[in-house]
Structures are given as structure tokens and as C-alpha cells.
Design a protein around this motif. Structure first.
Motif, PDB file in Angstrom:
ATOM      1  N   ARG B 388    -101.218-106.002 -33.044  1.00 12.96           N
ATOM      2  CA  ARG B 388    -100.981-105.958 -34.209  1.00 12.96           C
ATOM      3  C   ARG B 388     -99.478-106.798 -34.361  1.00 12.96           C
ATOM      4  N   LEU B 389     -99.421-108.010 -34.902  1.00 10.37           N
ATOM      5  CA  LEU B 389     -97.935-109.018 -34.523  1.00 10.37           C
ATOM      6  C   LEU B 389     -97.296-108.559 -35.317  1.00 10.37           C
ATOM      7  N   SER B 390     -96.158-109.145 -35.535  1.00 11.86           N
ATOM      8  CA  SER B 390     -95.188-108.850 -36.631  1.00 11.86           C
ATOM      9  C   SER B 390     -94.899-108.601 -38.130  1.00 11.86           C
ATOM     10  N   ASP B 391     -96.086-109.945 -38.242  1.00 11.54           N
ATOM     11  CA  ASP B 391     -96.130-110.222 -40.129  1.00 11.54           C
ATOM     12  C   ASP B 391     -97.991-109.791 -40.132  1.00 11.54           C
TER      13      ASP B 391
END
Lengths: 290, 489
Positions: B388-391
Motif C-alpha cells: 500500500r502506498l502513501s496515497d
């Protein structure tokens, strides 16, 4: 072997001369080739005793004429391997990290070296695939406390964070609760406020205005006015979806009350410079590169 | 030699060598030279087989710059296998499996049609033993002279001949081993290196191994290999059927055996005697030292030399040839019952083999023609499966291995059919266009890429979505694709 003239009348063949309860054994010698092979193995064994370590003595053993030792042989092989590897790896020390990543051959080399070193040294905390754990950053994502460029990653691996090394990253999350800077109510309020920044649900009675005020007065110094964090201090971005210690209210209250100060060891003294560079390229290529 | 056994062969009681032990002490065979149809066939096949084996490494095949120009080359260090216009990579070794299955089927079909054709004419053991026998005959004389010599004391002249024979044998054996290693490296270079003692040790070791095995197997063990070591006679016995043609002594015509002189007398008196005059020529020429008149047997490699020998005798005494010939027990019985002979080459068994051979050939040819010279394989990262990425978007990582079988570098573009708005990033490569990375693939090699796919699919109900990687050669337009999955954490 003694020859007997005793002949078995039924088969017409000679016997060994032994008799048990009237039963005699026919003399059936082994084939000549078998016997010769057998003698050859005996001779071979004797030669082996002379040439190789063979017989245990009281406190040592017979070493053989060549002083052969499997351990010495392995050590020798390993030294040769290290030499061979050193020649190849030397390229990684000369090229810049960006050049290494651009060249498929060098990238492959660095990743191969990095993968094994990562498994030996980094996997205990960050996981074998670099996926991290609670309190140990995931190295596959794009959220970096101290920066995710090749050079920043190299810096972090070399000197660590709060490791005691003179050049280590330093930064501290204060213990707002334990040190009495904020009251319990204020901590809960600001925890809810921080959750709201990431679009997470907040408690019903949460006072947004109070949260904004507490954050601006206490947290914005490190985490920034907009809470986007500060890599120079290792202050995490509080508006994204990635939470090192967890994003639920209880965890946030704990974080704010007692602070956090995870330690990343410095590797520059433990791993040679080329290996550290390979490791930096490997970690960068995991996907979190910025 | 054993005296000729004069016993009647009966179909109902097949002759089994009852007093023979499991392993008989080696009895040296002194086969006599023979002329005839089958001998000629054997000579010609020997020339063809040995010619191919010894000369094939020197056949050249131009493949362009940087590629070896040897027609048949098993290039183990570089993991490439060249067969004229075909270049195989290690992952395509299943073609060899296909060839082996094909070879087995052809063997079965040959066996169903004409018995042990392989053993008699094509097996390396037979071919080299035949060659060694020819040398022996040339140096030491034919059967009679060799038998005589063996019974007498060793003389200087005979010793010289013996040495000459072994020297020639060893030369052939050495050449056999030498030809073997030439299939694994550039032949002219290796010949030069071998001659100047600069070739790798493994080359000399293999030449040594094959020299020794050829010399021992063809010079000493000979028919012992067929009788005691080779599994094929046993397998063949289980695979054959009553219609298969075998080299057969037609006992219906041959028995009762009777000397030529006596047969004239008996026939004049109107008594029935067989055509076999017990001259033992069939046994004298047999390279495995058996008597075909004892019926089908393990030791018979069905080389047909006894047919030639018998036909020569029959012609000489003015009788019909073919007392020994390709035949089967069914026809023996039919002739005894006064029925005409019957041959059935087309029957379910042979049809099935022919069908299987056709199918395997068709599949292999289709696979060869349809394989692409650009290929890729995709391996999804398992640790972690998804990030999961920050956005909030999700990223999956893949190891993509690209194969460029062409002998020139080429530029390819990577496209993705997958979740909506997927962006593609290749580690280490800057894309010319944002969503379409372009990579240079080096010629005749594989390239491994780490490809990251990022898609804004967080919160979607499906936990796994199909994704298709498509690579396009921008110059030639060749396309290859592979499927995998995009998963959510």
C-alpha cells in the motif's frame, strides 16, 4: 587355499572338505575377476591410508603425505571465491549508484549481492522481502522517514538512525503524556485530529478546532504546518495512509504519550563499503525508490 | 565348436536351451564373411551411420555474426543447442523429450513390421562390432584361418598381426571418442587444440572414456552386450506379436535335415526330406554365434547374414532360396496346412504406432514453427504480495524475464492490460513515455526486469485481478504476452 581331493559323487565337483552332519559344501570359488577386484580394493585402501588422513591417533590422526584437509580445501576455495567476487564487485565501488541502477548488468549484480546481504542482516527486522513490521518500516512502499533516494538510503544504511554513530540520523518524538506537556484529553483530541488528516474516522465528540490548535502548538514544529512530515528529522508524514506503528486511536495515544525512537543500526563498520552500496541499490529497487 | 545339433524343430515345443546356465562362460565367436543382399545393406548402412557420426561436426552452417557456424553443436557453456536451422534454449529441452518419444515409437513400429531391425542394422553396438569384425578379418583372415590360428601356438607373425589388429581397433575407438567431443565445441578449433594439447581436460577425459568403451564393447564384449547387458531384446520380446516378420528358419521346408548326398538317395526312393543340408553356414556367419535353426531366440539380432549364407548355399546346390528369410510362425503353420502365405503389415498395432508417430511429428513441427523469437515470463513477487502506498493506491512487483532469440539487439515496449489506471515502472529504466516503458533487449540473451505496477484500486471488492503483460518489438512488430495477477493486500 588347501586343495582337497574329495569329490561330491552326485555333482561330480570337488568339495571344500568340510562336513556337517553328513552335509558337505561344494567348492565354488569366486570368479577370478571378482577376487582380483577385491585385492585391488585392498591395495587401494592401503594407498589411501598413506596419501590421505585416515587413522585416528590418541590426540591427533595420521595426516597423509599431502597433508590434505577438507577444511583447508574449503577455506582455500572460499578465498578463491572471495577473490573472484571481489574483482567483479569492485565495479560496484567505482560506478555511481545511479549508474549502477541504469546498467542492467550492474543492477543485476548489485541486486544479487544485496539480496543475500539483506537476508543475512536486514531481514530480522524488515522481513525477508523488506515488507517490514510494526515499528520496522516497509521498504517496498514510497513512505520514507529519512528519504528514499539512492543517496539517502545509502546514508541511512551506513550510519543508521539513533544508532550512536556520529553521523547517524537524529530525531526524537517527544513523550507528550509522560512528560506532562499535554493532558490525557488533549492527547486524545490531537490523536483524533491526526486521524482526520488521513481521512480516517474520528470520535463523535471530537473537537476539530481544539485539535488544530494543539497540533499547531506542539506537533507542527517537526511534522510541519500541513503535517506532511520532515525527512531531516525523521518526522513521518501524518496525512498519508502509511503508519509505522498503527493508525488506530489507542496506538496514536500511546505514540503521543510516550514517544517513539526506533533504532536503525549503522552498518558502515560491519559491512564493507561495496556491499553497503549494493545493499542501497537493492533496497531502492524494492520499489520504494524516490 | 560344438557339433551340429541334429534335432527336429517342432512348433508346439519351442526349443529352449534347457541346459544353458544363466550366464554361460564366454565362447569366442568367429563369424565367417558372407556376401549377399543383407550384407550389402549392412555395409551401406554402416557407411551412412558412421559417416554421419564422424563427419557431422565438420558441417558448417552460417548463423550470422557472434553465433557459432557449426551445423550441429551442443554448446553447454552458453546453454544453446544448434541443429542446422534450429536453435534451442535450455527451456525448450522438451523437444528432446519429443524426439525420444518419437524414437521409441519408430522403434516399436519397426519392431512390429520387421522385428529387431534396430539390433541388426542400426544399433551402434552392431555397427561398431561389425566394423571391428571387418578389421579382424582383414588382418587375421577369415573364420577358418582365425580358428586354426587360435588352436595353434603363438608365433611372431601372428603376434604382429594381433598387435596390428588392436592398433587399428584402438585407432577407430580413439576416433570415435574424438568425434564425440567435437559435437560440444567448435570442431576445427577443438581439433587444433587437441593436437597442440591445449584443449580442456574434460575433452581428453571424454575421448579416453569413449575410446575405452568402444574398444571394450566392440572389440571384446561384442554379442555379450546384446545377450546380457542390453534391455531391448527383453522389451522387444514383450512388444512383438505373431505377425511381425523375423529372420526365421522355415522349418516346414528345412526338416528333416539331411546331407546333400543322402537326400538324393532318399528322394529317389520317394521319401520326404527337408531342404536343409546341415552345412552349418548360417551358424558360421552369425555374429552372435547362435544357430537360427533353433528358432527365435534372445541372442538373434536379426541381421540377416544367415539369410545371405543360406541363399548362397541353396543357389549352389540348385535348390530354391529363402530357406531362411523374413517370415513368421503363422506362415510356417499355414504352409504346413497347405494354405497360402499371408503377410499383414497393416494391422491395428502398426496403425496405432503410425498414427502416434504422425501426431508427435505434427505437434513438434507445429511447436517449432509457431514458437516466437521474442518471449517473456512473469513471476509475481510473493514477499510482499502487495504494497500500500502513501496515497492509498496499491503496488505489485513482478520479475519479468524477456527472451530475445534474434541475433540483433532490439527495442521493445511494455504494455499492461490490467486494473484501470495502472501505471508501469521498470526499476532502473527511465521511460520515454510515462505509461509505456521502452527497453533495449540485447541479442540472443535474456533480460530480467523488475516491473512495478501501481493502481488506485484500494477498497475494491475483488482481491485479485488478471493482468496481462504485452511486449512489442518496435522495429519488427513482434508481440509476446504473459498473464499474471494483480492482488490487493
Amino acid at each position: 587355499m588347501t586343495e582337497h581331493n574329495d569329490i561330491d559323487h552326485i555333482s561330480g565337483r570337488s568339495t571344500t572338505g568340510h562336513e556337517w552332519d553328513g552335509i558337505k559344501e561344494l567348492n565354488t570359488p569366486l570368479p577370478r575377476w571378482w577376487i582380483l577386484s577385491f585385492y585391488a580394493t585392498i591395495l587401494w585402501a592401503m594407498g589411501y591410508w598413506v596419501v590421505y588422513p585416515a587413522w585416528p591417533l590418541l590426540s591427533s590422526y595420521t595426516t597423509g603425505v599431502f597433508d590434505y584437509s577438507t577444511r583447508a580445501s574449503v577455506v582455500n576455495d572460499l578465498a578463491g571465491l572471495e577473490k573472484l567476487r571481489g574483482e567483479k564487485m569492485a565495479v560496484l565501488g567505482k560506478a555511481s549508484l545511479t549508474e549502477i541502477e541504469k546498467d542492467p548488468a550492474l543492477l543485476g549484480l548489485a541486486r544479487a549481492r544485496g539480496r543475500t546481504v539483506f537476508a543475512d542482516n536486514c531481514a530480522p527486522c524488515h522481513g525477508s522481502g523488506g515488507a517490514g513490521a510494526k515499528g520496522y518500516p516497509n521498504l517496498n512502499d514510497d513512505d520514507w522517514l529519512w528519504g528514499g533516494s539512492l543517496d539517502q538510503i545509502l546514508q541511512t544504511i551506513q550510519f543508521g538512525a539513533r544508532s550512536g554513530h556520529a553521523q547517524a540520523h537524529e530525531g526524537q518524538m517527544l513523550a507528550f503524556g509522560r512528560d506532562g506537556i499535554l493532558t490525557k484529553t488533549e492527547i486524545v483530541t490531537v490523536a483524533n485530529y491526526v486521524r482526520s488528516l488521513s481521512g480516517l474516522t474520528t470520535a463523535a465528540e471530537f473537537d476539530a478546532a481544539a485539535g488544530t490548535r494543539i497540533f499547531a502548538e506542539n506537533c507542527a514544529v517537526c511534522h510541519g504546518e500541513n503535517a506532511k512530515g520532515n525527512q531531516a528529522l525523521g518526522a513521518p508524514n501524518l496525512t498519508d495512509r502509511i503508519w509505522l506503528y498503527g493508525s488506530d486511536e489507542d496506538t496514536l495515544v500511546e505514540t503521543i504519550s510516550y514517544g517513539r525512537a526506533g533504532i536503525m543500526p549503522a552498518w558502515s563498520g560491519r559491512l564493507d563499503p561495496i556491499t553497503v552500496r549494493a545493499l542501497a541499490v537493492y533496497v531502492h529497487s524494492l520499489g520504494g525508490g524516490q | 565348436m560344438k557339433p551340429a545339433v541334429n534335432k527336429t524343430v517342432s512348433l508346439d515345443e519351442p526349443v529352449i536351451d534347457e541346459d544353458g546356465p544363466l550366464y554361460a562362460a564366454h565362447r569366442k565367436v568367429y563369424p565367417q564373411s558372407v556376401r549377399g543382399t543383407f550384407r550389402t545393406i549392412k555395409w551401406r548402412l554402416m557407411v551412412v551411420c558412421l559417416g554421419i557420426y564422424y563427419l557431422l561436426p565438420f558441417v558448417r552452417w552460417h548463423r550470422g555474426l557472434g553465433a557459432p557456424d557449426q551445423a550441429v553443436l551442443l554448446d553447454f557453456p552458453n546453454r544453446r543447442f544448434y541443429f542446422f536451422f534450429i536453435e534451442l534454449w535450455p527451456q525448450e529441452l522438451y523437444y528432446f523429450t519429443g524426439l525420444l518419444v518419437l524414437a521409441a515409437m519408430v522403434l516399436f513400429l519397426m519392431n512390429a513390421l520387421g522385428g529387431r531391425i534396430w539390433c541388426g542394422y542400426l544399433c551402434p553396438q552392431t555397427v561398431w562390432t561389425d566394423l571391428f569384425y571387418a578389421v579382424e578379418r582383414w588382418v587375421e583372415g577369415d573364420r577358418r584361418e582365425r580358428l586354426k590360428a587360435a588352436a595353434r601356438q603363438m608365433t611372431a607373425g601372428r603376434a604382429a598381426k594381433c598387435v596390428a589388429k588392436h592398433a587399428i581397433w584402438l585407432m577407430i575407438a580413439w576416433w570415435t571418442g574424438g568425434a564425440w567431443v567435437l559435437y560440444f565445441a567448435d570442431a576445427p578449433t577443438l581439433v587444433h587444440d587437441l593436437a597442440t594439447f591445449q584443449a580442456p581436460a574434460i575433452a581428453y577425459i571424454w575421448i579416453g572414456i569413449l575410446t575405452a568403451s568402444t574398444y571394450l564393447l566392440a572389440g571384446y564384449m561384442r554379442e555379450q552386450v546384446c545377450v546380457y547387458m542390453c534391455p531391448w531384446p527383453r522389451i522387444q520380446a514383450a512388444l512383438t506379436d505373431e505377425w511381425a516378420l523375423n529372420v526365421t528358419y522355415k522349418c516346414d521346408r528345412g526338416e528333416q535335415r539331411c546331407s546333400l548326398k543322402k537326400s538324393f538317395d532318399l528322394r529317389a526312393r520317394g521319401e520326404r526330406v527337408g531342404d536343409c543340408i546341415d552345412c552349418n553356414q548360417c551358424a558360421a556367419v552369425c555374429p552372435t554365434g547362435i544357430d537360427i535353426r533353433n528358432g527365435a531366440q534372445l541372442g538373434c539380432i536379426q541381421c540377416g547374414l544367415c539369410i545371405d549364407a543360406c541363399n548362397a548355399v541353396m543357389k549352389k546346390i540348385g535348390r530354391k532360396t529363402g530357406l531362411i528369410g523374413y517370415d513368421n510362425d503363422i506362415n510356417i503353420r499355414r504352409r504346413m496346412d497347405g494354405k497360402p502365405e499371408l503377410f499383414k503389415p497393416v494391422r491395428p498395432r502398426t496403425l496405432v504406432y503410425a498414427f502416434l508417430i504422425t501426431v508427435i511429428c505434427a505437434v513438434m513441427v507445429y511447436e517449432l514453427l509457431s514458437r516466437t523469437l521474442l518471449d517473456l515470463s512473469v513471476l509475481h513477487d510473493r514477499n510482499p504480495m502487495a504494497v500500500r502506498l502513501s496515497d492509498g493506491s496499491i503496488r505489485n512487483a513482478y520479475t519479468v524475464r524477456l527472451l530475445n532469440r534474434r541475433d540483433f539487439d532490439r527495442v521493445i515496449a511494455i504494455d499492461i492490460d490490467g486494473p484501470p489506471k495502472t501505471s508501469v515502472h521498470v526499476v532502473g529504466a527511465d521511460s520515454v513515455t510515462v505509461d509505456r516503458p521502452m527497453i533495449v533487449l540485447a541479442h540472443d540473451t535474456t533480460t530480467e526486469l523488475r516491473v512495478l505496477l501501481t493502481a488506485p484500486v484500494d477498497g475494491m471488492a475483488e482481491r485479485s485481478m488478471p493482468v496481462r503483460f504485452r511486449v512489442t518489438d518496435l522495429g519488427l512488430g513482434e508481440v509476446a504476452s504473459a498473464s499474471d495477477h494483480f492482488v490487493l493486500p
